[in-house]
Each structure stands twice: as C-alpha cells, then as structure tokens.
Write an enzyme that holds these catalytic residues in place. Structure first.
Site, PDB file in Angstrom:
ATOM      1  N   THR A 258       0.892  -1.095   0.022  1.00  0.00           N
ATOM      2  CA  THR A 258      -0.203  -0.115   0.014  1.00  0.00           C
ATOM      3  C   THR A 258       0.942   1.193  -0.212  1.00  0.00           C
ATOM      4  O   THR A 258       0.638   2.107   0.752  1.00  0.00           O
ATOM      5  CB  THR A 258      -0.913   0.340   1.450  1.00  0.00           C
ATOM      6  OG1 THR A 258      -0.198   0.161   2.476  1.00  0.00           O
ATOM      7  CG2 THR A 258      -1.733  -1.162   1.030  1.00  0.00           C
ATOM      8  N   CYS A 289      -1.932   7.225  -2.868  1.00  0.00           N
ATOM      9  CA  CYS A 289      -3.313   7.856  -2.660  1.00  0.00           C
ATOM     10  C   CYS A 289      -3.253   8.835  -3.731  1.00  0.00           C
ATOM     11  O   CYS A 289      -4.431   8.983  -4.565  1.00  0.00           O
ATOM     12  CB  CYS A 289      -3.759   8.221  -1.133  1.00  0.00           C
ATOM     13  SG  CYS A 289      -2.759   9.451  -0.700  1.00  0.00           S
ATOM     14  N   ASN A 320       0.861  10.473   9.570  1.00  0.00           N
ATOM     15  CA  ASN A 320       1.612  10.168  10.738  1.00  0.00           C
ATOM     16  C   ASN A 320       3.110  10.365  10.518  1.00  0.00           C
ATOM     17  O   ASN A 320       4.058  10.186  11.467  1.00  0.00           O
ATOM     18  CB  ASN A 320       1.211   8.576  11.234  1.00  0.00           C
ATOM     19  CG  ASN A 320       0.159   8.624  12.194  1.00  0.00           C
ATOM     20  OD1 ASN A 320      -0.007   9.583  12.943  1.00  0.00           O
ATOM     21  ND2 ASN A 320      -0.641   7.768  11.955  1.00  0.00           N
ATOM     22  N   GLY A 348       5.751  11.831  -5.074  1.00  0.00           N
ATOM     23  CA  GLY A 348       6.042  11.306  -6.219  1.00  0.00           C
ATOM     24  C   GLY A 348       4.949  10.646  -7.346  1.00  0.00           C
ATOM     25  O   GLY A 348       5.316   9.887  -8.287  1.00  0.00           O
TER      26      GLY A 348
END
Length: 481
Positions: A258, A289, A320, A348
């Site tokens: 992920t 995301c 975080n 990125g």
C-alpha cells in the site's frame, strides 16, 4: 392538506419503500453473492435514510433525483432471476430503461440487462480467499473494516490475521480499541470482542489472529491454518521486490504493497491498469493515494481530448509521517509541526503516472503542500489539451464518465456549490471532480479533484486485492467503453 403535509406524506411513503428494500438487498447479498449498487454506491447493510440519501445524490450527477419508487420495480425483478455472483447497479438499470426500454416491461428489460449473471452464464461462488494484514496503522485498520464489511456473504475475501510488533501491556486490547473507534471515520459498524488468551479479535463474527513478529521471514502462516493468502503490507518498510519477497513464507501466495513500489514492482491503479497484472505475478503495489486520485481522471481526459503536458499540485492532509510539534525529521520541512503549518514537500505521484499509464507520453510534473487537516486532500490537475473545448463540454463528459464508464468506481462528480473537504470523508471513490471549481479556457483545463486519502485509497486497495484473488465480480449493466 398543506404543501408541507404533502411533502411529509411523500417522505413517509419513500421511507416505507426503502425499508422494504433492506431485506431484499440483504438476501440477495447473503444467498446469491449479489451486491446491489446505485450509481456505483453499494446499498448492502445501509439504513433507510442512507438508501434515500443515495437515491437523492443521483440528482447531483444525473441532474434529477432518483426515487425509490423508480428503482424498487427493478429490485423486485432481480428476485425472480437465477442470479450468480455479481454487482448490479439499479441506478444504471433505471437510467438505461428510461432512455430506451425497447418497449420491454421492467421484468423483461432487467432479465436482458443482467443476462450475463443468470442461468448458464453465471459464475460459480468461490471459496473465500485468505487475507493477512502486515501492519495495523491508518490504512491497515481501514482495510480491516472493509474486509470485515465485505465478509457478509461468506465468500470473497476473509481477513485471517494481522501481523504487528508486540507492544507493551494489553497490546491486543489497545489495537482492538483503535479498530472500534476512529476520530475521523467514526465507530466501527458492528461488534468487536477480544480473546486475549488466544490472541484473537472477533469482529462481526470474524476471528482474526494477532501474530507478533519483528521479522516477516520467521512466520509460518500455515501453522495458523492460513493458506494461499494475499498479504497486504501497510508498513511501507519494504518497497522493492527483494524486500517484499521476505513476506513469501508458507501460506502466502501474493504480496500487495500500500505504497508506491520501486524497481520492477508493478504499480497498479484499479480501473486503469489492473487488467495488466499477470496471473503469475506475486508482488505488486497499489501506488499512492495521490496517484490513484489523479491517474483515472487523467486517463479520462487523455482518451477524449488528448494531453500534451500537465502539472499536479496536491494540497494534502497531514499524515503520521510528520511531527505534531517541531522535532527532528529526516526529510526537509516535515519536522515542523503538522498541526500548525502548511508544509511544502515532494510528491512522487507525477512520476508514478508513467508506471500506471505508460501510453501517456505527455510530461507530468508535480508538487505538494501538507496542510493542517487530518484527512481528505485535493489535487489540482492543470492540463494542456490537444484540442480546444469548453467548460460545459468537459463537465458533461466527466459527469458521464462518473455515471456510465469503466472508471465510474474511481471517478465521482459533485456540483454542490458549497462543498468542502470534510464532505468527502468516507468517499469510496479514488477522486471526486468538483464541477464548480473546474476551469477551461480553449486548450487549457484545470480540474479540482477531492479524495479521501485514507478511505478512498483503501477501497482502491481492496479492489486490486479482489481482482488478483479472482473474486472481483462483473457489474451489470456493463458500463459503456
């Protein structure tokens, strides 16, 4: 009777219809593995008010509200059919029938539209595929919620274990509490109990083993009855093939990361390039995301208008990885307080476009600013197109893409004039086009794309896992290509 009385009577009538839909939707899901949708939004396990609100939301997309009185006949028609595992979009059924029903009755039209999921054409229900979560942070816990939510039919994906480092004192109790309550996404929908003696969390009847390990190479998953599992690495600790291969221990068949993969690890954005995953590929990435937010609309614009070049600026909620208060950090600026500052940082996502969308030859640049909100971000995608167009044409096109294209699960569309970031917490789409903010001038287009960088991304991860597991069921009516 007053106008207000008429409105209230109409509301109560629709409430009654929505209430009668719930057991039908539940039975189709449990007994036939059919997921009933409304414009790509699942109606499974939804309340009366949620069903009515989902119908009303169609007004923002299609221009008019869709009533339960319109969709109920289609739902009833589904109960008469010998359906196999599938996803059936009642919003699309109603819209297509309204546009051209070919003179057929609703029952005849529905049977024809979903013929691929009935009788001899239907696919067989598959055994559950074991899933292991490696890491249990923000994304890991949301993926856990989604896996538990989707386990209702007893098929599909089954969360069997979570691997974490052992914490001090009541570790499993604290982790269960974080799964139960979330400051952003609210309470877990269901019940959670803890079996400390056997290191298990039981969530909605799903027994999930907590495995403690600091080293992925030391875990034999078959010892826990886990076999042919897909392991989802939420830690981001390893991003190349060599590092991720450490997870390929007994009981693990594939590894899904992920975070953006490095080297030759495929970066997959569901809806765009998931069909390029080779059956024998054991390691892949779901990219970031932001990559998931920009690639689907970028592909949609490139397909219709062509793209010569582009720039994406993301205004991203803090994560975080940043510090609450000023403290040392290995990256520039990220050591400064996330809650008090706008922080310029790198992304990125622009370079990752080439991996997910290699046919796009246009150069795409990018930058990012972290801002003091805990969730939901926005990507501002500025494009130079190959041909001139108008704002109205672009909006009509993107609205249709969100409704009836292969990208409708990735791209949402909103025309509300006062929408703000918190409105999109919990969105299951990879990105949401903000119609009011869109700007077009000749061959220049600027799209404002909201995205829940936690939950929307987690939904994309689940879709990839479903695809590589062979439990991603077809949708009917089939979206337009």
């Amino acid at each position: 009777m007053t106008v207000n009385d008429d409105s209230f009577t109409n509301w109560m009538h629709r409430e009654e219809i929505a209430e009668s839909m719930i057991p039908i939707i539940g039975k189709l899901h449990r007994e036939q593995d059919v997921n009933v949708l409304l414009h790509s939004r699942s109606l499974v396990n939804k309340s009366v008010v949620s069903i009515l609100k989902t119908h009303r939301f169609a007004r923002q997309i299609a221009g008019e509200e869709l009533s339960v009185t319109d969709t109920m006949p289609f739902l009833k028609a589904l109960t008469t059919l010998d359906l196999g595992p599938s996803q059936i979009d009642m919003g699309m059924l109603a819209a297509t029938y309204r546009a051209d029903g070919h003179g057929l009755s609703i029952e005849e039209f529905t049977a024809e539209a979903v013929a691929g999921a009935t009788g001899d054409n239907k696919i067989e229900r598959r055994e559950s595929r074991d899933v292991v979560l490696y890491g249990f942070g923000r994304i890991g816990r949301l993926i856990a919620r989604l896996l538990i939510e989707k386990a209702g039919s007893g098929n599909g994906l089954r969360l069997r274990a979570i691997v974490v480092r052992k914490g001090s004192g009541q570790d499993i109790v604290k982790r269960a509490s974080l799964l139960r309550r979330d400051s952003i996404h609210g309470q877990f929908q269901g019940t959670i109990t803890v079996d400390e003696a056997n290191s298990k969390i039981i969530a909605n009847g799903n027994e999930i083993r907590m495995i403690y390990s600091d080293d992925p190479t030391t875990v034999d998953y078959t010892a826990y009855g886990i076999k042919d599992a897909i392991l989802i690495d939420n830690t981001g600790r390893w991003r190349d093939r060599e590092g991720l291969s450490k997870h390929l221990q007994p009981g693990i068949a594939k590894v899904v990361l992920t975070a953006p993969g490095k080297g030759d690890v495929p970066n997959i954005v569901h809806g765009v390039n998931h069909d390029t995953v080779k059956p024998d590929e054991r390691i892949l990435s779901c990219a970031s995301c932001t990559t998931n937010a920009i690639v689907p609309p970028l592909k949609a614009m490139a397909d219709e208008y062509g793209v010569l070049r582009g720039h994406v600026e993301t205004v991203h909620s803090y994560t975080n990885d940043q510090n609450l208060l000023d403290n040392y950090h290995g990256s520039d600026r990220r050591g400064r307080s996330a809650a008090l500052n706008m922080v310029i940082t790198e992304t990125g996502a622009a370079s990752a476009v080439a991996k997910a969308l290699p046919e796009l030859k246009a150069p795409i640049t990018g930058s990012s600013i972290r801002v003091p909100v805990p969730d939901v971000s926005i990507a501002i995608l500025s494009l130079r197109l190959e041909r001139e167009t108008t704002r109205e044409e672009v909006l009509d096109y993107l609205r249709n893409v969100s409704l009836a294209s292969p990208l409708k699960r990735q791209i949402d569309f909103i025309s509300a004039p006062d929408a703000v970031s918190s409105d999109f917490i919990g969105s299951r789409h990879a990105s949401i086009v903000d119609a009011g903010a869109t700007k077009v001038d000749g061959d220049n287009a600027i799209l404002y794309l909201w995205y829940d960088n936690e939950f929307g991304y987690s939904c994309q991860v689940i879709r990839v896992v479903q695809h590589v597991s062979g439990v991603e069921y077809p949708t009917y009516p089939a979206p337009a290509v």
